[in-house]
Enzyme design. Structure first.
Site, PDB file in Angstrom:
ATOM      1  N   SER A 169       0.818  -1.207   0.000  1.00 45.80           N
ATOM      2  CA  SER A 169       0.000   0.000   0.000  1.00 45.80           C
ATOM      3  C   SER A 169       0.851   1.256   0.000  1.00 45.80           C
ATOM      4  CB  SER A 169      -0.907   0.023   1.232  1.00 45.80           C
ATOM      5  OG  SER A 169      -2.017  -0.794   1.025  1.00 45.80           O
ATOM      6  N   GLU A 261      -8.460   4.224   8.168  1.00 48.34           N
ATOM      7  CA  GLU A 261      -8.606   3.190   7.143  1.00 48.34           C
ATOM      8  C   GLU A 261     -10.042   3.142   6.616  1.00 48.34           C
ATOM      9  OE1 GLU A 261      -6.463   1.403   5.624  1.00 48.34           O
ATOM     10  OE2 GLU A 261      -7.302  -0.542   5.063  1.00 48.34           O
ATOM     11  N   SER A 274     -19.254  10.405  -7.022  1.00 50.28           N
ATOM     12  CA  SER A 274     -19.219  11.762  -7.576  1.00 50.28           C
ATOM     13  C   SER A 274     -18.957  11.765  -9.077  1.00 50.28           C
ATOM     14  CB  SER A 274     -18.152  12.601  -6.875  1.00 50.28           C
ATOM     15  OG  SER A 274     -18.404  12.674  -5.495  1.00 50.28           O
ATOM     16  N   HIS A 308     -12.546   6.607  19.569  1.00 48.83           N
ATOM     17  CA  HIS A 308     -13.958   6.233  19.748  1.00 48.83           C
ATOM     18  C   HIS A 308     -14.118   4.708  19.669  1.00 48.83           C
ATOM     19  CE1 HIS A 308     -14.779   6.974  15.167  1.00 48.83           C
ATOM     20  NE2 HIS A 308     -14.383   5.754  15.369  1.00 48.83           N
ATOM     21  N   HIS A 309     -13.055   4.013  19.291  1.00 51.56           N
ATOM     22  CA  HIS A 309     -13.083   2.553  19.365  1.00 51.56           C
ATOM     23  C   HIS A 309     -12.648   2.053  20.744  1.00 51.56           C
ATOM     24  CE1 HIS A 309     -13.643   2.012  14.996  1.00 51.56           C
ATOM     25  NE2 HIS A 309     -13.039   3.171  14.963  1.00 51.56           N
ATOM     26  N   THR A 334     -19.397  15.005   5.761  1.00 52.26           N
ATOM     27  CA  THR A 334     -20.058  13.851   5.145  1.00 52.26           C
ATOM     28  C   THR A 334     -21.486  14.219   4.747  1.00 52.26           C
ATOM     29  OG1 THR A 334     -18.760  12.481   6.642  1.00 52.26           O
ATOM     30  CG2 THR A 334     -20.491  11.397   5.421  1.00 52.26           C
ATOM     31  N   LYS A 337     -21.572  16.211   1.576  1.00 53.40           N
ATOM     32  CA  LYS A 337     -21.474  15.410   0.361  1.00 53.40           C
ATOM     33  C   LYS A 337     -22.829  14.820  -0.003  1.00 53.40           C
ATOM     34  CE  LYS A 337     -16.742  13.694   0.677  1.00 53.40           C
ATOM     35  NZ  LYS A 337     -16.039  14.108  -0.527  1.00 53.40           N
TER      36      LYS A 337
HETATM   37 CU   LIG Z   1     -13.746   4.470  13.850  1.00 52.77          CU
END
Ligand SMILES: [Cu+2]
Ligand SMILES: [Cu+2]
Lengths: 552, 324
Positions: A169, A261, A274, A308-309, A334, A337
């Site tokens: 990657s 990710e 888009s 937040h995980h 978001t 969009k």
């Molecule tokens: Cu997350």
């Protein structure tokens, strides 16, 4: 140019198979990426069908706990690292040079290396089922101490595979960044760049920023598991509390990578949407600048939300508040969009070929994944929902309902460019509806199972009130399997599908300017780019030259 | 083509009607403790906005699909261009900001009631229980040294403070009884806090929420809420039994600790068959096995009191596993 290149190729590389093995052509590498990832998609999907069977009723006896844990671990790891990201990398490989009017990527050989590393990483992961002790069975997150205590070689191969995939990657990301920054056609300023290219630029920058953290975390994990380097046995205790290490440290490293990710996956999906929506609405995308800016904003904020995980590990409340607010802030770009896409449909001339169906399906499903994210961002609510089936439903709505639907939109949309032939529309529509219904049947009930207390990653359960949800979910997963089968049939039949010209959809971006499929060097000439819709401009110019009226 | 757009509109419409009612019905389980209540309130508050936005977006989507479908227009005719919608763009940027502000504000209002353990009221004390997550059972330790496995007893109407942890040699688990509040991880080397206060006697079920190995799915937990006198009597009786090396602790330990892997009758499961094993009849060998583990068997009894080992040994002497 093409001729001279062909002559310089040694004879052994000209064979049908050999020419693919040694290719450095970004288009062929793109196709290799996509086809390999689709094979992994089928494999990882079949794993899900097996463990869904185990979950279809309470106290079922299809799989042992051991096998079940291996299957969910490899299913999750493969879907993220071997399917969705490589599919998008495949699109990026194929499309970015064409969309910016370049002859190839900046480093074609590095590009080939990146594909072959991906292939190797995938082979290691899939092959790990045959390792001593079976494949890794600690979930795709591999939290220590469970993963450091895991016996057998599966976990080591899992780490190795991810290291190799990370290298792949990184090579790809460097290539895309250099290509996009330096090789755009004359006239293609930043604000005239296709939105898909914008999304790949952020995809690449994000990967550069987060992959090193994953590598570091994985390396510490490997050292904690113990390695022998020559005569030395090394065994560290970074995550071992008995020796003063911290298991939670790994979770920070993993999710500093893991949350962005999600956006590495979702941003290019947004990019595909888009591109597709305007073409099938016969309008320019609404709010080009806002979409480009929100792509950058999402990329930036995605790096500030990882904890937040970790809302249930006992972080200080002040930190939980910070990560709640940061996670919520992402909802703003978001949301922009989504409204921009809706406004693209507004007053359009909509037609519903398969790519458009998938794009609309994406919109209708992704909204649900976004909305359930609000519950999870609010940390006290997350204390109840974390690690439950609600979360499983949530991320499948974003990653399957979001990214995979967009990927199918992209496959149907760009297939004629890649192969010069259309995929069958009738089969495509059947596939869409089957997938749409199957997907919602599979994952909507999981929200409710989670709310009723069903934790994720359990190989069995005895609570019979969860049975209905799970049975529906299993049936849905098999309906999805049928949809994928229809797609395989469609690909098979497309070998003799109707041929198309350069630009069957009358699209706006440069990849449609060249032939379908494009020649090895992509373009004989590249027009000067005067807007974000170069082909639209060309068509208009042509019409005027032919004496037609300029449309109002 | 037309048929498909119709069908699409239909399905999204059904979803748009079904989802909000489903959301109201499907919230976290009926709360039995103020912290679970606070979480459920927050969930329902968020649901109002979620349902509203859902209907708005899916509704617009359906409406546009219907209204702007091609009909008899030429295939490639341009749609109507839109100019100067700055106000609109500002509106849909501001709208989520307002919604999220309200959600965050509500969370802050509910937060103290969720995270803070209520002050002990006059005449009552808080009860403190140490909860230890272990492969693959829950061990509870009361202030007077009483030990229990998997089933916790607690008094009604008294705030119970839980100190949740796991032994250094173990892995991460997560304590979760949905009607009694959110989950908190049991992490080796860390002590986390949570609490509940149940007013209604009854048994509340939950299970480990963090993948902890092969028997994660069977790492169930329950809390049996007793009236205060009943609880006091239980605690005292248990204390006496434990000192005498008799009573329920042995059976609880067998069922919660050994049987998860070796079967209730010792017939074998993910672990080997142990019915008839000489180790079970030899207290010293048994003690060394559970305290240290052996090969793939974890040290399930690391840190146990000698009372607990004795209770297990006595239980196995009285009722050795039958093997089937
Ligand atoms: Cu997350
Ligand atoms: Cu567990």
């Amino acid at each position: 140019m093409a001729v001279s290149r062909a002559e310089s190729v040694p004879a052994w590389q000209r064979g049908k198979v050999a020419s693919w093995l040694v290719t450095t052509d970004h288009k062929r590498i793109g196709i290799l990426y996509i086809s390999t990832a689709l094979v992994f998609f089928v494999l990882a999907g079949l794993m899900a069908l097996v463990f869904r069977l185990q979950l279809s009723q309470a106290n079922a006896d299809v799989l042992s706990a051991d096998r079940y844990n291996e299957l969910i671990t490899i299913h999750g790891t493969a879907m993220v690292f071997l399917v969705v990201v490589p599919l998008l990398a495949g699109f990026a490989n194929y499309l970015v040079p064409l969309m910016i009017g370049a002859h190839d990527v900046a480093f074609p050989r590095l590009n080939a290396l990146s594909y072959w590393l991906f292939f190797l990483g995938g082979a290691i992961l899939m092959g790990s089922f045959f390792a001593d002790g079976g494949a890794a069975d600690t979930g795709w997150t591999a939290y220590p101490p469970l993963s450091t205590q895991a016996t057998g070689n599966g976990q080591d191969l899992w780490i190795l595979s991810l290291h190799v995939l990370t290298a792949s990657s990184l090579a790809g990301a460097i290539n895309f960044i250099v290509t996009i920054h330096n090789m755009r056609a004359r006239g293609m300023t930043w604000m005239r760049m296709p939105l898909f290219v914008w999304s790949i630029l952020l995809f690449a920058w994000l990967l550069m920023a987060i992959l090193p953290t994953l590598s570091a975390g994985l390396t510490l994990l490997l050292l904690d598991r113990g390695v022998s380097i020559g005569p030395w046995d090394v065994q560290t205790n970074f995550f071992n509390p008995a020796e003063g290490g911290s298991p939670v440290l790994y979770q920070h490293a993993f999710w500093f990578f893991g949350h962005p990710e999600v956006y590495v996956i979702v941003l290019p999906a947004f990019g595909i949407i888009s591109e597709v929506l305007p073409v099938f609405s016969r309008k320019p995308v609404f709010g080009y600048k806002a979409i480009a800016a929100s792509t950058v904003a999402i990329g930036f904020f995605s790096m500030l939300v990882w904890a937040h995980h970790l809302f249930t590990v006992g972080l200080p409340i002040s930190l939980q508040v910070f990560f709640m607010l940061a996670s919520m802030i992402i909802a703003v770009p978001t949301g922009m969009k989504i409204f921009n896409w809706l406004a693209t449909l507004w007053r359009g001339n909509l037609h519903f070929e398969t790519p458009m169906l998938y794009a609309l399906g994406f919109l209708s499903i992704f909204v649900i994944g976004g909305l359930t994210g609000i519950y999870l961002a609010a940390f006290p609510i997350d204390w109840q929902l974390h690690d439950s089936y609600f979360v499983v439903a949530h991320f499948h709505y974003t990653i399957f309902g979001g990214a995979m639907f967009a990927i199918f939109a992209g496959l149907f949309y760009w297939w004629p460019k890649m192969f010069g032939r259309l995929l069958d529309e009738r089969l495509g529509k059947w596939q869409f509806w089957t997938l749409f219904v199957g997907f919602n049947l599979a994952f909507m009930p999981q929200h409710f199972a989670g709310l009723e207390g069903m934790p994720r990653r359990v190989y069995t359960y005895s609570n019979e009130s969860w049975e209905g949800y799970n049975l529906a979910s299993t049936i849905g997963s098999y309906v999805m399997g049928v949809a994928i089968l229809l797609f395989v049939v469609n690909i098979w039949r497309a070998r003799s599908g109707p041929r198309v010209g350069n630009d069957p959809w009358q699209a706006d971006t440069l990849e449609w300017y060249t032939t379908s499929p494009p020649p090895p060097h992509n373009f004989d000439d590249v027009p000067y780019v005067t807007s974000a819709r170069p082909l639209y401009d060309l068509r208009r110019k042509l019409r005027i030259e032919r004496g037609g009226r300029e449309p109002a | 083509m037309r048929r498909f757009s119709l069908a699409f509109a239909g399905i999204v419409l059904v979803a748009a009607i079904a989802a909000p009612s489903a959301l109201a019905q499907f919230a976290p389980v009926t709360p039995e403790s103020p912290n679970a209540e606070g979480i459920r309130q927050s969930y329902l508050f968020v649901s109002i906005f979620v349902a509203g936005i859902f209907v708005l977006v899916e509704g617009l989507l359906i409406a546009f699909i219907w209204k702007y479908r091609r009909r008899r227009r030429p295939r490639f005719e341009d749609g109507a261009p839109i100019h100067g919608a700055t106000k609109l763009e500002l509106a849909w940027t501001a709208f989520p900001v307002v919604v999220l502000f309200l959600v965050a504000a509500f969370v802050f209002i509910e937060l103290p009631g969720i995270k803070d353990i209520p002050e002990a009221t006059a005449g009552e004390e808080q009860l403190e229980v140490r909860v230890s997550g272990r492969q693959f059972y829950w061990q509870y330790e009361y202030p007077n040294g009483v030990i229990a496995v998997d089933t916790m007893r607690a008094p009604a109407g008294v705030p119970v403070r839980l100190e949740v942890t796991a032994p250094d040699s173990d892995v991460i688990h997560s304590w979760w009884i949905p009607p009694l509040g959110g989950k908190i991880d049991a992490i080796p080397g860390t002590v986390n806090q949570t609490w509940f206060e149940a007013d209604t006697p009854g048994t509340y079920h939950g299970q480990c929420a963090e993948l902890c190995g092969l028997e994660h799915a069977n790492m169930l937990a329950s809390v049996e809420v007793l009236s205060q006198p009943e609880f006091a009597a239980w605690l005292e009786e248990r204390r006496a039994e434990q000192t005498a090396g008799s009573g329920e602790l042995g059976a609880e330990t067998w069922e919660g600790v050994c049987a998860k892997c070796h079967g209730l009758a010792g017939e074998g499961g993910i672990g080997p068959r142990i019915a008839g094993s000489l180790v079970l009849a030899d207290p010293e060998a048994l003690e060394s096995l559970v305290r240290n583990g052996r090969r793939t068997m974890p040290a399930v009894g690391a840190g146990w009191t000698s009372e607990q080992v004795e209770a297990l040994a006595n239980y196995l002497k009285e009722s050795p596993p039958s093997g089937s």
